[in-house]
Design a protein around this motif. Structure first.
Motif, PDB file in Angstrom:
ATOM      1  N   PHE A 174      64.041 -59.990 -55.816  1.00  0.00           N
ATOM      2  CA  PHE A 174      65.208 -59.269 -56.329  1.00  0.00           C
ATOM      3  C   PHE A 174      65.112 -59.167 -57.845  1.00  0.00           C
ATOM      4  N   ARG A 175      65.702 -58.105 -58.355  1.00  0.00           N
ATOM      5  CA  ARG A 175      65.900 -57.967 -59.801  1.00  0.00           C
ATOM      6  C   ARG A 175      67.399 -57.793 -60.032  1.00  0.00           C
ATOM      7  N   LEU A 176      68.012 -58.743 -60.733  1.00  0.00           N
ATOM      8  CA  LEU A 176      69.454 -58.744 -60.965  1.00  0.00           C
ATOM      9  C   LEU A 176      69.743 -59.037 -62.426  1.00  0.00           C
ATOM     10  N   SER A 177      70.909 -58.615 -62.875  1.00  0.00           N
ATOM     11  CA  SER A 177      71.365 -58.916 -64.233  1.00  0.00           C
ATOM     12  C   SER A 177      72.060 -60.276 -64.261  1.00  0.00           C
ATOM     13  N   ALA A 178      72.219 -60.811 -65.477  1.00  0.00           N
ATOM     14  CA  ALA A 178      72.985 -62.044 -65.634  1.00  0.00           C
ATOM     15  C   ALA A 178      74.415 -61.838 -65.142  1.00  0.00           C
ATOM     16  N   HIS A 179      74.966 -60.682 -65.406  1.00  0.00           N
ATOM     17  CA  HIS A 179      76.326 -60.358 -64.957  1.00  0.00           C
ATOM     18  C   HIS A 179      76.443 -60.497 -63.446  1.00  0.00           C
ATOM     19  N   ASP A 180      75.504 -59.892 -62.721  1.00  0.00           N
ATOM     20  CA  ASP A 180      75.605 -59.890 -61.262  1.00  0.00           C
ATOM     21  C   ASP A 180      75.267 -61.254 -60.669  1.00  0.00           C
TER      22      ASP A 180
END
Length: 408
Positions: free
Chosen positions: A270-276
């Motif tokens: 997965f590639r996710l942001s710190a926010h998510d």
């Protein structure tokens, strides 16, 4: 099985428990003094006070004091993030942001933090007989190629796979050279008798979920987690790779990575942001509830975040099911739990502090951040509390360090 160096690093990431041996306590104290010295050597100049971007999300912001933290202490944390080469960090208290640094909306590979994401999906489907924890691989028709499983290996249960105690030491996708070298010999441990941080188990757990539910992991994540939580940066751009080739498109949100020369089961990245990621951590802090809905069963979260394989009893380091866990102190209702990626990314959940922490590094290019840097950042985070610090702190690396291939 943790490498000795990684285990020592786990020790150093703590504020030592009172029962720690003098030598180790002295070492940690020395590190703390070194951190203080480094901190004083850097003047509070404007370039180090990198401002967080204006809010572009639905998080409520509160002051550090409202969360029980010192602004001066968090200034020290900011300086450490700059010095170490971090990309972003978020701290939430009761779901409200009281500290942010860097671009929290930048998506990066989560590396080994993919395991907690899978834990949530399996928990949502855990009522199905095809995911019964005591079902064996044989009963579920699990085999592998080009090397088949033995009859003994097929007696491993779903529970043992999720606990990384299957006793199946088969080559796997997304296995580093170091992991392959440390992998026990096949047949050396009966199912359930030994813990080894095992990508074959993690990949097969994903395959079991997909076979049972008929859903691809990334699609299920989109509909069952990302959308209900209001994730802003997961666009469901999924690619499939074979052979572990790099690089991967920066637009990809998910990767099914096959290495069929080793195993038929892909790794699910997965590639996710710190926010998510912070939203996901808050879901677990909330015991699986979100806006009045029970998304992940609370009992499943409790089961996964209890210590099963104690890595070191003296320092309370353990593994549960797809989560790293601290052995709880007497009377502690919910232990702290976490996962790291490459030893530099981290998602931490601290129920006793009502705290969620996310730290990210740009590991999709050469990076200078080290596992020792993560040690320092965790210490400074806890020192910034206005009240007494938490017990021997958590979170260290998951046995990975340095500039490894980004999918590992």
């Amino acid at each position: 099985m943790l490498r000795a160096g990684a285990l020592i690093l786990r020790y150093n990431l703590c504020m030592p428990r009172l029962r720690a041996p003098l030598g180790l306590g002295t070492l940690c104290l020395g590190l703390a003094m070194a951190c203080t010295s480094m901190q004083r050597a850097v003047p509070p100049a404007d370039p180090l006070r990198v401002p967080a971007p204006a809010p572009r999300d639905a998080f409520i912001r509160i002051t550090p004091a409202e969360a029980g933290y010192s602004e001066a202490g968090l200034d020290s944390l900011r300086r450490a993030l700059v010095e170490a080469g971090s990309e972003s960090m978020l701290l939430l208290h009761d779901g409200k942001v009281f500290f942010e640094w860097g671009d929290i909306r930048q998506k990066r590979l989560v590396h080994s933090m993919r395991k907690p994401l899978l834990h949530a999906l399996i928990g949502m489907a855990s009522h199905r007989p095809c995911l019964a924890l005591d079902a064996t691989l044989a009963s579920l028709g699990i085999d592998d190629s080009p090397l088949p499983l033995t009859d003994a290996e097929k007696q491993a249960t779903v529970r043992q796979v999720l606990q990384s105690r299957s006793g199946v030491y088969h080559p796997a996708a997304a296995e580093t050279d170091g992991m392959a070298a440390a992998r026990p010999a096949r047949g050396s441990h009966a199912p359930g008798s030994f813990f080894y941080y095992n990508n074959w188990d993690f990949n097969v757990a994903g395959a079991l979920y997909e076979r049972c539910t008929g859903q691809r992991i990334h699609e299920a994540f989109r509909t069952q987690i990302a959308e209900p939580l209001g994730m802003l940066d997961y666009r469901h751009q999924i690619i499939e790779m074979d052979g572990g080739e790099l690089p991967i498109p920066l637009t990809a949100d998910g990767i099914r990575s096959y290495e069929r020369q080793h195993s038929q089961y892909p790794a699910y990245h997965f590639r996710l942001s710190a926010h998510d990621l912070a939203l996901f951590g808050q879901l677990y802090l909330n015991h699986g509830r979100w806006r009045g809905r029970q998304l992940v069963p609370a009992a499943w979260i409790d089961a996964g975040t209890q210590p099963v394989s104690v890595i070191n009893a003296q320092y309370g380091l353990a593994y549960g099911m797809l989560w790293d866990v601290l052995v709880p102190d007497p009377g502690e209702q919910r232990p702290a739990f976490y996962h790291t990626g490459l030893g530099v990314h981290m998602l931490g959940v601290y129920p006793s502090r009502r705290l969620v922490m996310v730290h990210r590094v740009n590991t999709e290019q050469e990076f200078r951040f080290t596992d020792a840097s993560l040690n320092r950042i965790i210490r400074l985070m806890h020192r910034a509390r206005l009240s007494s610090p938490p017990r021997a702190d958590t979170l260290a690396v998951d046995g990975y360090a340095g500039k490894m291939p980004v999918l590992r």
